[in-house]
Design a protein around this motif. Structure first.
Motif, PDB file in Angstrom:
ATOM      1  N   VAL A 113       0.867  -1.183   0.000  1.00 35.14           N
ATOM      2  CA  VAL A 113       0.000   0.000   0.000  1.00 35.14           C
ATOM      3  C   VAL A 113       0.902   1.230   0.000  1.00 35.14           C
ATOM      4  O   VAL A 113       1.806   1.330   0.833  1.00 35.14           O
ATOM      5  N   ARG A 114       0.633   2.128  -0.915  1.00 36.38           N
ATOM      6  CA  ARG A 114       1.457   3.329  -0.984  1.00 36.38           C
ATOM      7  C   ARG A 114       0.701   4.493  -0.366  1.00 36.38           C
ATOM      8  O   ARG A 114      -0.492   4.672  -0.588  1.00 36.38           O
ATOM      9  N   VAL A 115       1.404   5.248   0.451  1.00 42.40           N
ATOM     10  CA  VAL A 115       0.809   6.457   1.021  1.00 42.40           C
ATOM     11  C   VAL A 115       1.590   7.632   0.443  1.00 42.40           C
ATOM     12  O   VAL A 115       2.741   7.859   0.809  1.00 42.40           O
ATOM     13  N   GLY A 116       0.973   8.335  -0.524  1.00 43.27           N
ATOM     14  CA  GLY A 116       1.676   9.396  -1.241  1.00 43.27           C
ATOM     15  C   GLY A 116       1.933  10.622  -0.389  1.00 43.27           C
ATOM     16  O   GLY A 116       1.375  10.759   0.710  1.00 43.27           O
ATOM     17  N   GLU A 117       2.741  11.528  -0.951  1.00 46.30           N
ATOM     18  CA  GLU A 117       3.177  12.715  -0.211  1.00 46.30           C
ATOM     19  C   GLU A 117       2.006  13.541   0.294  1.00 46.30           C
ATOM     20  O   GLU A 117       1.927  13.871   1.468  1.00 46.30           O
ATOM     21  N   SER A 118       1.072  13.822  -0.575  1.00 46.48           N
ATOM     22  CA  SER A 118      -0.013  14.715  -0.160  1.00 46.48           C
ATOM     23  C   SER A 118      -0.871  14.042   0.908  1.00 46.48           C
ATOM     24  O   SER A 118      -1.229  14.651   1.907  1.00 46.48           O
ATOM     25  N   ARG A 119      -1.154  12.757   0.699  1.00 46.03           N
ATOM     26  CA  ARG A 119      -1.953  12.063   1.698  1.00 46.03           C
ATOM     27  C   ARG A 119      -1.209  11.931   3.017  1.00 46.03           C
ATOM     28  O   ARG A 119      -1.779  12.046   4.090  1.00 46.03           O
ATOM     29  N   ALA A 120       0.109  11.726   2.875  1.00 49.20           N
ATOM     30  CA  ALA A 120       0.921  11.585   4.084  1.00 49.20           C
ATOM     31  C   ALA A 120       0.887  12.856   4.911  1.00 49.20           C
ATOM     32  O   ALA A 120       0.788  12.810   6.139  1.00 49.20           O
ATOM     33  N   ARG A 121       0.920  13.993   4.198  1.00 47.87           N
ATOM     34  CA  ARG A 121       0.900  15.260   4.917  1.00 47.87           C
ATOM     35  C   ARG A 121      -0.441  15.434   5.626  1.00 47.87           C
ATOM     36  O   ARG A 121      -0.516  15.794   6.787  1.00 47.87           O
ATOM     37  N   LEU A 122      -1.491  15.104   4.888  1.00 51.09           N
ATOM     38  CA  LEU A 122      -2.825  15.218   5.466  1.00 51.09           C
ATOM     39  C   LEU A 122      -2.965  14.336   6.704  1.00 51.09           C
ATOM     40  O   LEU A 122      -3.579  14.712   7.697  1.00 51.09           O
ATOM     41  N   ALA A 123      -2.365  13.162   6.611  1.00 54.48           N
ATOM     42  CA  ALA A 123      -2.521  12.200   7.701  1.00 54.48           C
ATOM     43  C   ALA A 123      -1.495  12.412   8.810  1.00 54.48           C
ATOM     44  O   ALA A 123      -1.432  11.631   9.751  1.00 54.48           O
ATOM     45  N   GLY A 124      -0.671  13.435   8.691  1.00 50.88           N
ATOM     46  CA  GLY A 124       0.328  13.691   9.718  1.00 50.88           C
ATOM     47  C   GLY A 124       1.453  12.693   9.699  1.00 50.88           C
ATOM     48  O   GLY A 124       2.017  12.349  10.723  1.00 50.88           O
ATOM     49  N   LEU A 125       1.793  12.178   8.488  1.00 51.40           N
ATOM     50  CA  LEU A 125       2.816  11.141   8.396  1.00 51.40           C
ATOM     51  C   LEU A 125       4.100  11.641   7.745  1.00 51.40           C
ATOM     52  O   LEU A 125       4.969  10.859   7.411  1.00 51.40           O
ATOM     53  N   GLU A 126       4.204  12.967   7.522  1.00 53.29           N
ATOM     54  CA  GLU A 126       5.422  13.439   6.850  1.00 53.29           C
ATOM     55  C   GLU A 126       6.561  13.580   7.865  1.00 53.29           C
ATOM     56  O   GLU A 126       6.314  13.707   9.078  1.00 53.29           O
ATOM     57  N   LEU A 127       7.761  13.509   7.366  1.00 54.50           N
ATOM     58  CA  LEU A 127       8.936  13.523   8.220  1.00 54.50           C
ATOM     59  C   LEU A 127      10.050  14.264   7.488  1.00 54.50           C
ATOM     60  O   LEU A 127      10.143  14.175   6.268  1.00 54.50           O
ATOM     61  N   ALA A 128      10.914  15.002   8.253  1.00 51.70           N
ATOM     62  CA  ALA A 128      12.015  15.732   7.616  1.00 51.70           C
ATOM     63  C   ALA A 128      13.061  14.759   7.082  1.00 51.70           C
ATOM     64  O   ALA A 128      13.052  13.580   7.414  1.00 51.70           O
ATOM     65  N   GLN A 129      13.990  15.308   6.263  1.00 47.31           N
ATOM     66  CA  GLN A 129      14.992  14.446   5.631  1.00 47.31           C
ATOM     67  C   GLN A 129      15.974  13.855   6.638  1.00 47.31           C
ATOM     68  O   GLN A 129      16.111  12.653   6.750  1.00 47.31           O
ATOM     69  N   GLY A 130      16.662  14.745   7.355  1.00 46.56           N
ATOM     70  CA  GLY A 130      17.643  14.259   8.341  1.00 46.56           C
ATOM     71  C   GLY A 130      17.007  14.253   9.725  1.00 46.56           C
ATOM     72  O   GLY A 130      16.325  15.194  10.107  1.00 46.56           O
ATOM     73  N   LEU A 131      17.192  13.148  10.448  1.00 41.49           N
ATOM     74  CA  LEU A 131      16.520  13.009  11.733  1.00 41.49           C
ATOM     75  C   LEU A 131      17.541  12.844  12.846  1.00 41.49           C
ATOM     76  O   LEU A 131      18.477  12.051  12.724  1.00 41.49           O
ATOM     77  N   ARG A 132      17.352  13.603  13.929  1.00 41.50           N
ATOM     78  CA  ARG A 132      18.266  13.464  15.060  1.00 41.50           C
ATOM     79  C   ARG A 132      17.411  13.139  16.282  1.00 41.50           C
ATOM     80  O   ARG A 132      16.497  13.874  16.638  1.00 41.50           O
ATOM     81  N   ALA A 133      17.717  11.995  16.914  1.00 41.44           N
ATOM     82  CA  ALA A 133      16.896  11.558  18.044  1.00 41.44           C
ATOM     83  C   ALA A 133      17.294  12.314  19.292  1.00 41.44           C
ATOM     84  O   ALA A 133      18.457  12.246  19.692  1.00 41.44           O
ATOM     85  N   PRO A 134      16.356  13.041  19.898  1.00 41.15           N
ATOM     86  CA  PRO A 134      16.719  13.798  21.101  1.00 41.15           C
ATOM     87  C   PRO A 134      17.032  12.882  22.290  1.00 41.15           C
ATOM     88  O   PRO A 134      17.622  13.336  23.255  1.00 41.15           O
ATOM     89  N   TRP A 135      16.650  11.622  22.221  1.00 37.35           N
ATOM     90  CA  TRP A 135      16.926  10.723  23.370  1.00 37.35           C
ATOM     91  C   TRP A 135      18.258  10.007  23.243  1.00 37.35           C
ATOM     92  O   TRP A 135      18.770   9.462  24.190  1.00 37.35           O
ATOM     93  N   SER A 136      18.849  10.012  22.016  1.00 36.55           N
ATOM     94  CA  SER A 136      20.105   9.279  21.872  1.00 36.55           C
ATOM     95  C   SER A 136      21.137  10.040  21.059  1.00 36.55           C
ATOM     96  O   SER A 136      22.267   9.592  20.948  1.00 36.55           O
ATOM     97  N   ALA A 137      20.727  11.148  20.461  1.00 36.34           N
ATOM     98  CA  ALA A 137      21.619  11.975  19.652  1.00 36.34           C
ATOM     99  C   ALA A 137      22.102  11.276  18.386  1.00 36.34           C
ATOM    100  O   ALA A 137      23.010  11.753  17.716  1.00 36.34           O
ATOM    101  N   GLU A 138      21.475  10.156  18.010  1.00 37.29           N
ATOM    102  CA  GLU A 138      21.849   9.510  16.747  1.00 37.29           C
ATOM    103  C   GLU A 138      21.207  10.257  15.588  1.00 37.29           C
ATOM    104  O   GLU A 138      20.070  10.723  15.698  1.00 37.29           O
ATOM    105  N   VAL A 139      21.944  10.359  14.479  1.00 36.66           N
ATOM    106  CA  VAL A 139      21.421  11.043  13.307  1.00 36.66           C
ATOM    107  C   VAL A 139      21.170  10.001  12.221  1.00 36.66           C
ATOM    108  O   VAL A 139      22.037   9.199  11.905  1.00 36.66           O
ATOM    109  N   VAL A 140      19.950  10.015  11.689  1.00 32.82           N
ATOM    110  CA  VAL A 140      19.560   9.003  10.713  1.00 32.82           C
ATOM    111  C   VAL A 140      18.881   9.685   9.533  1.00 32.82           C
ATOM    112  O   VAL A 140      18.135  10.640   9.706  1.00 32.82           O
TER     113      VAL A 140
END
Lengths: 854, 308
Positions: B78-105
């Motif tokens: 099942v594909r959840v496209g960009e626009s639908r993802a945004r509507l559904a609150g499923l979008e995420l930034a490109q680079g992610l840094r975990a505030p609990w572990s400081a790992e960057v993914v």
């Protein structure tokens, strides 16, 4: 055997306790001189010099160094024999006496293989204490030679962060069958690394795995074997056993492997003296004897005053405490000095037990008072004297307890002090009975239907079964189809997969011990300290409100018993009495599944209700042992609903065959004894697995054997009844499955009822005793030959065997043929029987202790 | 005195008794009776289970969404496209840094996964029957659900998991360290495969959630976290505890109804996981003061046990 002890013995320059050498003969001479009347028999086992062999040439140099550092420069002959068998790839069982160095038999080859090839070993010990002892011994060797072999225990106390380390790094993992069954096998993939290198499976104390418990353990080993096959290994078995009649056959039945038996010990031992001791008559008119307790206490005092170290075995936990108190009153009255006497029993907290073991090993104690808890090989060092308060009930257990006294070069003394029970008196009056017979055989039937079904369930959870798989050399597709019908297995192609959401090992308890121990909480002066544990089944007998509960003979009184919360609250007390519970058991049939004519009587199979009630307690003053009061106990009955088979004769038949009801009662009790003996043999169970009872068919009275081996009746509430005064007298013999819900022991016995009766007749008629003995109808102390219980029992058995007089001439039945009369008519009874059998198997997690409380 | 007779010797000498007690193999006479008793047991079991005569699981597997990947294993995408993802609150930034572990993914590395199993009790007999994986795909998200329709598909499921773990993804789960990964690891061992997920980076969000909210929320379940952090309530969701029964019913009778709802539940869980991840990533480090890791005192399946 402790390595420290060996140190002394192979290095003769270590000082031998020269002064001690003369003490035992002095005590022995004094006993024989002063108490000639009490000694009914004596036996001497001659001293044996050690037979030695060189350490194997191929031994890893570091292990050789470790052994030498620990003072082991040579092996005993049986150790060398075991070594050769094991390194030659054979499975073997070592059955040599206590303290003959059995653990080196397996530790040597196991460590050698661990050093050379990083081969792993799994050790199974029946208790956590023994497992810890073993790891301590391995670690000592390890330290002595810097072997770098990792030995660890894996049991319920192992913290979970340590578990991963044990699984991945343990070279020798020491655990118990319960843990293997519930935690290791159902999670075998976590142990994959361990199983892939598993070379040896060491099982100690195999003689303890008998009867139903043994059948469970045999099935756990079959499951272990399946897992090993999956990981591509075929480990060797090394078993150790105490002296039993059939160590080789038993180990083979347990493991399913052909075994080499090593039974000749090469360890040196001093001469062993055994005295049979009957307490003196204190009232010759009434034939009342002094108690075994007082005699053991006196003998212990004499031994300690002579400077000897003693172990005392008492028949109950209560008696352990009483004996400890008597000895402490003499030897430990000064609280500033370290104790010389300590008690040891189940129910003590582990730390308490470890401390006692350690003190004993170090020689800091002079006497230890124990229940059967010390029959097993817990290392407590060398002792001079073993005193047995009462006959332990079997030759094997007696020898095991006597073997606790043992020093390498010096002689030892064992005294078997008889209690007042008929069996004790019989043994002590007929020492030849004990001396001439070989120890009992251990028997198991791993293919007991419901046990098999339970373990096939667990095995299916652990690995899918293939259509043509065998289990314990048996085809099992019928079982698989059954489990699929039940919905826990699903067949896909050739494989049967477990798809249920349960964890089947949790529903199967190997020991059938009720869960939910009671803790004893001391709340003296506002404290909240746990001082002991009491297992569920004995709580009603030990921690009722008002009971005096003792730990190391220090008395506490139970103030409140929280039955639901499993707590007994106690306060420290100072009283001059102890308490003993009064209980009685009665049995009542609930439903019949099958019925068949049996001679002039009838045999039935069905469901029964066994009720044990504690009605009150006696207060018994120390030393005088007079009864100084009673107290009521108001606790739920302990109820056991289980399956049974029973035989009944009509009142007319009894009146016709016996002159008096007393004779008939003795006959029924004797017949019950013989049938029970034969039934345990036929079903390969232990005597504790099957219960026997004689009572009325309606459960309104029950009979038991009183002193001198004659019967007496008890009515509701434990009130004594007069057999002659009963309106209706129709005694019934019951054999019941002693497990909640039944584990299926009685149905096959009902199917073989003719064989049972015939074998019992053969047993009783073929016995060479006079009026009755423990081998046939139970011990009997003197009786008129024609009215002897043995004669009466034979009459009862024959009445249950012979066909009724053929009145219409149409039935000409010879021998013991009987016709099955199904009460349901169309085979319903059979289904109902199976239904009763299924109850435990089918209902999901019933806690093992399904004793219900009304 | 007369010498008493050994009961064993005595019993053995009698007719109908074997002369030496057969120890290694059980007595034969019991065998027929034993068969008969087992037949009785089976009869009862059959009555009890009241089996329906529905079509077999295999026959109705075709009614399930997706395609058959291997015999016994289906893949549903099942594909959840960009626009639908945004509507559904499923979008995420490109680079992610975990505030609990400081790992960057990197967002593209993420592999959110969740399994449905035949039970919760743990142990080797626990079967994984559904593996859901949510990963970045182009400008949206792609959900891949691997469903076991027959047990014969287990090996293919293990291979699919290995395929998902190629390319060193960064795993994201909710209690995956203690539940889902061990269950998959068990499956790998049973099928003699290596541990593909060992050594992969892994954010098990249960631990940061516990660190930040334990004691403040009634519990730290995923549905609670979703409600508290993303403000979403689930409606018409099959309770997770129903999943084992749904799958067993499907295997036995081919009923697909509840199994479809399990697949939906799995999808809801993965979307919830993504929302919770998004909310946690936006939190300040101070929320997660000390390190997060599995508590080591409660492994599943290892109950405290004391014999005797």
């Amino acid at each position: 055997m402790s390595l420290d002890a060996r140190l002394q013995e192979v290095e003769p320059e270590f000082p031998v306790d020269a002064a001690g050498a003369g003490r035992l003969p002095a005590l022995l001479a004094r006993l024989k001189r002063k108490y000639r009347g009490c000694i009914t028999g004596e036996a001497v086992t001659p001293a044996q010099p050690g037979q030695f062999a060189e350490l194997p040439a191929e031994l890893h140099p570091r292990l050789r160094m470790a052994l030498q550092t620990r003072g082991i420069a040579r092996l005993y002959s049986h150790q060398a024999q075991a070594w050769a068998a094991i390194t030659g790839g054979e499975d073997c069982v070592i059955a040599t006496p206590t303290a003959s160095g059995k653990s080196l038999c397996f530790n040597g080859p196991v460590l050698d293989a661990a050093l050379k090839e990083r081969a792993k070993a799994l050790y199974l010990f029946p208790t956590k204490a023994l497992a810890q002892d073993q790891v301590a011994e391995l670690l000592e060797l390890n330290r002595a030679g810097e072997l770098g072999v990792r030995a660890c225990t894996f049991d319920g106390d192992t913290p979970s962060d340590a578990r991963r380390a044990v699984r991945t790094h343990g070279d020798v993992v020491v655990t118990n069958p319960d843990m293997l069954h519930q935690a290791i096998l159902p999670h075998h993939t976590k142990w994959a690394q361990f199983f892939q290198s598993l070379r040896y499976i060491v099982i100690d104390e195999v003689h303890g795995y008998r009867g139903v418990f043994g059948a469970h353990v045999a099935n756990v080993l079959r499951r272990l074997q399946r897992i090993c096959t999956f990981y591509g290994v075929r480990p060797q078995y090394i078993c150790c056993s105490a002296t039993i009649g059939n160590p080789r056959e038993h180990a083979q039945a347990l493991t399913g492997r052909s075994m080499q038996a090593i039974t000749r010990s090469g360890a040196p031992c001093g001469a062993g003296h055994l005295l049979f001791w009957n307490p003196p008559l204190v009232n010759p008119d009434l034939a009342i004897r002094a108690s075994a307790r007082s005699q053991v206490s006196k003998l212990a005092r004499m031994a300690l005053k002579t400077g000897l170290k003693a172990i005392l075995f008492a028949p109950s936990r209560l008696m352990v405490e009483v004996l400890t108190k008597y000895l402490k009153d003499v030897f430990d009255h000064d609280p500033r000095k370290p104790a010389r006497v300590r008690a040891y029993r189940g129910g003590y907290l582990p730390d308490e037990r470890r401390l006692t073991e350690k003190l004993m090993r170090q020689g800091a104690l002079d006497a230890i008072v124990s229940t059967s808890a010390l029959e097993l090989g817990v290392d407590i060092g060398a002792l001079d004297v073993a005193l047995l308060c009462g006959y332990p009930g079997s030759i094997a257990a007696t020898r095991q307890r006597l073997g606790r006294a043992g020093r390498r070069q010096q002689s030892t003394l064992g005294v078997l002090v008889a209690g007042s029970e008929a069996l004790d008196q019989f043994v002590v009056r007929n020492p030849a009975y004990f001396l001439e017979r070989s120890p009992e055989h251990a028997r198991i039937d791993p293919d007991q239907l419901l046990i098999l079904l339970d373990h096939i369930r667990c095995a299916a959870f652990e690995l899918p079964f293939a259509q043509d798989d065998t289990y314990g050399a048996r085809e099992i597709h019928e079982f698989l189809e059954y489990l699929a019908d039940e919905g826990v297995l699903h067949r896909d192609g050739r494989l049967w997969h477990w798809i249920d959401d349960s964890y089947p090992a949790n529903a199967v308890n190997l020991r059938s011990v009720a869960d939910g121990n009671f803790v004893v909480v001391d709340r003296t002066d506002g404290r909240q300290t746990i001082i002991a544990e009491v297992d569920y089944s004995s709580a009603a007998l030990n921690v009722y409100e008002g009971a005096i509960y003792m730990v190391q003979s220090v008395p506490w009184q139970v103030e409140k018993l929280d039955w639901i919360g499993r707590k007994a609250y106690v306060v420290r007390t100072h009283v001059d009495y102890y308490t003993d519970a009064i209980d009685y058991t009665r049995l009542k049939p609930l439903a019949e599944f099958g019925e068949a004519a049996a001679g002039e009587g009838v045999a039935r199979h069905g469901e029964v209700h066994v009720v044990t009630r504690v009605t009150g307690y006696k207060k018994i003053r120390y030393y005088s042992h007079e009864n100084i009061g009673y107290g009521p106990v108001n606790l739920p009955d302990r109820q056991l609903q289980t399956t049974a088979l029973w035989w009944r004769l009509t009142p007319q038949a009894i009146d016709h065959a016996f002159d008096s009801r007393h004779e008939a009662l003795d006959g029924f009790l004797g017949a019950a004894y013989a049938l029970h003996t034969v039934a345990t043999l036929l079903s390969m169970s232990e005597s504790r697995d099957l219960g026997k009872a004689v009572g009325s068919g309606e459960g309104d009275w029950s009979a038991r054997i009183a002193s001198r081996g004659r019967g007496e009746l008890r009515g509701p509430g434990g009130v004594a009844l007069d057999v002659a005064a009963l309106a209706d007298f129709a005694p019934t013999v019951y054999l019941y499955d002693n497990y909640p819900g039944g584990i299926g022991l009685t149905r096959p016995l009902f199917d073989r009822r003719d064989e049972l009766i015939a074998t019992a007749i053969g047993l009783v008629s073929g016995c060479r005793c006079d009026v009755g003995c423990p081998a046939c109808v139970g011990p009997v102390l003197g009786a008129d030959r024609t009215r002897a219980p043995r004669t009466c029992a034979l009459r009862v058995l024959q009445l249950l065997c012979e066909p009724p007089p053929a009145s219409d001439g149409s039935r000409t039945i010879t021998g013991c043929r009987t016709d099955v009369v199904d009460d349901g008519g169309d085979g319903k009874s059979g289904v109902a029987a199976a239904a009763a059998d299924t109850r435990r198997a089918a209902s999901t997690p019933v806690p093992s202790g399904a004793y219900r409380h009304a | 005195m007369p010498a008493p007779v050994d009961p064993l010797a005595c019993a053995a000498a009698l007719p109908g008794n074997p002369v030496s007690p057969p120890v290694a193999s059980p007595p034969a006479p019991g065998d027929s009776a034993w068969r008969e008793r087992l037949a009785h047991l089976r009869l009862l079991a059959t009555e009890r289970s009241c089996r329906q005569t529905g079509r077999s699981a295999g026959a109705r597997a075709g009614e399930l969404p997706g395609r058959e990947l291997a015999p016994g294993l289906r893949l549903h995408e099942v594909r959840v496209g960009e626009s639908r993802a945004r509507l559904a609150g499923l979008e995420l930034a490109q680079g992610l840094r975990a505030p609990w572990s400081a790992e960057v993914v990197d967002r593209e590395q993420l592999c959110l996964f969740d399994t449905e199993t035949s039970g919760l009790a743990g142990g080797v007999g626990l079967k994984v029957f559904l593996l859901g994986v949510l990963r970045r795909d182009g400008d949206g998200w792609l959900l891949r659900q691997y469903l076991l329709t027959r047990l014969a598909g287990e090996a293919a499921l293990v291979d699919a998991w290995a395929e998902e773990c190629r390319g060193v993804p960064w795993l994201v789960s909710y209690n995956g360290k203690r539940f889902d990964l061990p269950a998959l690891r068990t499956l790998e061992t049973l099928h003699r495969r290596g541990a593909v997920a060992a050594g992969l980076g892994h954010w098990d969000l249960l631990y940061p959630v516990r660190r930040a909210f334990r004691g403040r929320w009634p519990d730290c379940r995923l549905t609670t976290a979703e409600r508290m952090l993303a403000g979403r309530e689930r409606a018409h969701d099959l309770p997770g505890g129903e999943a084992p029964r749904a799958w067993r019913t499907f295997l036995a009778h081919g009923d697909t109804g509840d199994l479809l709802r399990v697949m939906q539940h799995n999808r809801f869980d993965l979307e919830a996981l993504l929302r919770v991840l998004r909310a946690l990533l936006a939190m300040p480090e101070t929320r997660f003061e000390t390190g997060c890791g599995p508590r080591r005192d409660a492994e599943p399946g290892h109950r405290r046990w004391s014999p005797g």
